[in-house]
Design a protein around this motif. Sequence first.
Motif, short mmCIF file in Angstrom:
data_model
loop_
_atom_site.label_atom_id
_atom_site.label_comp_id
_atom_site.label_asym_id
_atom_site.label_seq_id
_atom_site.Cartn_x
_atom_site.Cartn_y
_atom_site.Cartn_z
N ARG A 101 0.76 -1.45 0.05
CA ARG A 101 -0.02 -0.13 0.17
C ARG A 101 0.82 1.21 0.01
O ARG A 101 1.82 1.44 0.61
CB ARG A 101 -0.95 -0.05 1.31
CG ARG A 101 -1.94 1.14 1.39
CD ARG A 101 -2.89 1.23 2.49
NE ARG A 101 -3.69 2.30 2.59
CZ ARG A 101 -4.81 2.33 3.36
NH1 ARG A 101 -5.14 1.10 4.00
NH2 ARG A 101 -5.67 3.35 3.29
N MET A 127 -6.83 1.02 -5.42
CA MET A 127 -7.64 0.40 -4.33
C MET A 127 -9.18 0.75 -4.28
O MET A 127 -9.93 -0.20 -4.01
CB MET A 127 -6.96 0.95 -2.95
CG MET A 127 -5.91 0.24 -2.42
SD MET A 127 -5.37 0.94 -0.90
CE MET A 127 -6.77 0.77 0.33
N ASN A 138 -8.96 -5.90 -4.13
CA ASN A 138 -7.89 -5.92 -3.34
C ASN A 138 -8.24 -4.56 -2.21
O ASN A 138 -7.88 -4.84 -1.21
CB ASN A 138 -6.70 -5.36 -3.96
CG ASN A 138 -5.95 -6.41 -4.53
OD1 ASN A 138 -5.16 -7.13 -4.00
ND2 ASN A 138 -5.94 -6.48 -6.08
N ALA A 150 -10.55 -6.16 0.34
CA ALA A 150 -10.02 -6.83 1.20
C ALA A 150 -9.13 -6.14 2.46
O ALA A 150 -9.42 -6.51 3.53
CB ALA A 150 -9.05 -7.82 0.45
N ILE A 151 -8.64 -4.90 1.96
CA ILE A 151 -7.90 -4.01 2.87
C ILE A 151 -8.95 -3.44 3.78
O ILE A 151 -8.78 -3.45 5.12
CB ILE A 151 -6.85 -3.24 2.15
CG1 ILE A 151 -5.85 -3.79 1.37
CG2 ILE A 151 -6.84 -1.74 3.09
CD1 ILE A 151 -4.84 -2.95 0.82
N ALA A 209 -10.51 -5.90 5.96
CA ALA A 209 -9.20 -6.64 6.89
C ALA A 209 -9.70 -8.18 7.02
O ALA A 209 -9.27 -8.76 7.98
CB ALA A 209 -9.41 -6.08 8.06
N THR A 265 -10.04 -12.18 4.22
CA THR A 265 -9.64 -12.66 2.91
C THR A 265 -10.94 -12.91 2.12
O THR A 265 -11.89 -12.93 2.59
CB THR A 265 -9.11 -14.08 3.23
OG1 THR A 265 -8.13 -13.94 4.18
CG2 THR A 265 -8.91 -14.63 1.86
N SER A 269 -5.88 -12.00 0.40
CA SER A 269 -5.44 -11.70 1.93
C SER A 269 -4.99 -10.31 1.97
O SER A 269 -3.75 -10.03 1.45
CB SER A 269 -4.69 -13.02 2.65
OG SER A 269 -5.55 -13.91 2.56
N PRO A 270 -5.44 -9.54 2.69
CA PRO A 270 -4.59 -8.43 3.32
C PRO A 270 -3.45 -8.68 4.11
O PRO A 270 -3.24 -9.79 4.79
CB PRO A 270 -5.60 -7.58 4.34
CG PRO A 270 -6.28 -8.61 5.00
CD PRO A 270 -6.40 -9.76 3.79
N LEU A 285 -1.61 -7.94 7.08
CA LEU A 285 -1.99 -7.08 8.41
C LEU A 285 -0.90 -7.23 9.39
O LEU A 285 -0.32 -8.21 9.76
CB LEU A 285 -3.34 -7.81 9.28
CG LEU A 285 -4.73 -7.67 8.25
CD1 LEU A 285 -5.50 -8.44 8.86
CD2 LEU A 285 -4.90 -6.22 7.79
N ALA A 341 -2.99 -2.38 7.69
CA ALA A 341 -3.07 -3.05 6.28
C ALA A 341 -1.88 -2.59 5.45
O ALA A 341 -1.89 -1.44 4.94
CB ALA A 341 -4.15 -3.00 5.78
N THR A 369 -1.42 -6.56 0.01
CA THR A 369 -2.24 -7.56 -0.27
C THR A 369 -1.49 -8.67 -0.72
O THR A 369 -0.38 -8.36 -1.54
CB THR A 369 -3.42 -7.43 -0.91
OG1 THR A 369 -3.08 -6.85 -2.50
CG2 THR A 369 -4.56 -6.33 -0.50
#
Length: 278
Positions: free
Chosen positions: A53, A84, A89, A92-93, A96, A98, A126-127, A129, A134, A137
């Motif tokens: 990110r 984003m 994607n 997912a972020i 938080a 999948t 999946s993010p 984390l 975040a 991804t």
Amino acid sequence: MKDYKPSREDRLRALVDVGRSISASLAHEEILAQICTHAARLLDAESAVMTERRELCEDGTSPCLKVVATSPKASIGLGEVLSMEGSLNGRAITQASTLIVNDVMADDRTDLAVATKLGVRQVVISPLLYGDTALGTIFAFNSAEVREFDEGDSEILEAFAAQAAIALHNAHIFETEERRLQELTALRSAQDDNVLQLQSLVRAGMALNSRLSLDDVLQTLLESAREVINARYAALGILDNSGKRLERFLHSAIEPEAVLRMGRWPTGGGTLGIMLRD
């Protein structure tokens, strides 16, 4: 359609390999690429891609996702930028969690332009984390209907995402500390230069207030001037009463051989000669 299920041993071996890489001295780019390669293999996916990110991207958009690692032969290159906003994607972020999408083109959350460009048909995302933050991804995808991704795939990808988040966080710390070290080194160098200049000025002031001979005072002033302006050489010419000839010629850091070649005092040539003629 394939029905591939990695064994528990396969999963553990891959996770251990990545863990060892994170603990070793490998560059973080190598670690992230290794994670993508393992993820694609264990999920029996065509490709796996990792993004980081960025709050401000080169095209002025913010925030966005920049591709930082891929599995071999991925259909997207390193450094490419993904949006984003309005993308899986990004979802997912934001959530938080999948996402599993087995018919990308029919999902209204899909960025159709990116999906078409990459040829994505099925995807699991999946993010990355680290705590509540975040960092990016990781997603695995197929460009054709191979098999549907399921919760087992989600668990595998989340395990890799956790390791990728640690690797990215460590890379950020390293980059921050390296930048800080460079700044401190530059500051120390500037401070050292300032100290040397002050010392030179102090020596010059002491010489003026001392009982040294005139030549000694002038030599000290000359050397101090050279040090203050960080010059390689310095020379001082003093004119006689006629104002046309040098009465004294002092120098600093000029090699003795060069002084001999110039003769007793340089006259008529070079910078000093021009100044005398003017």
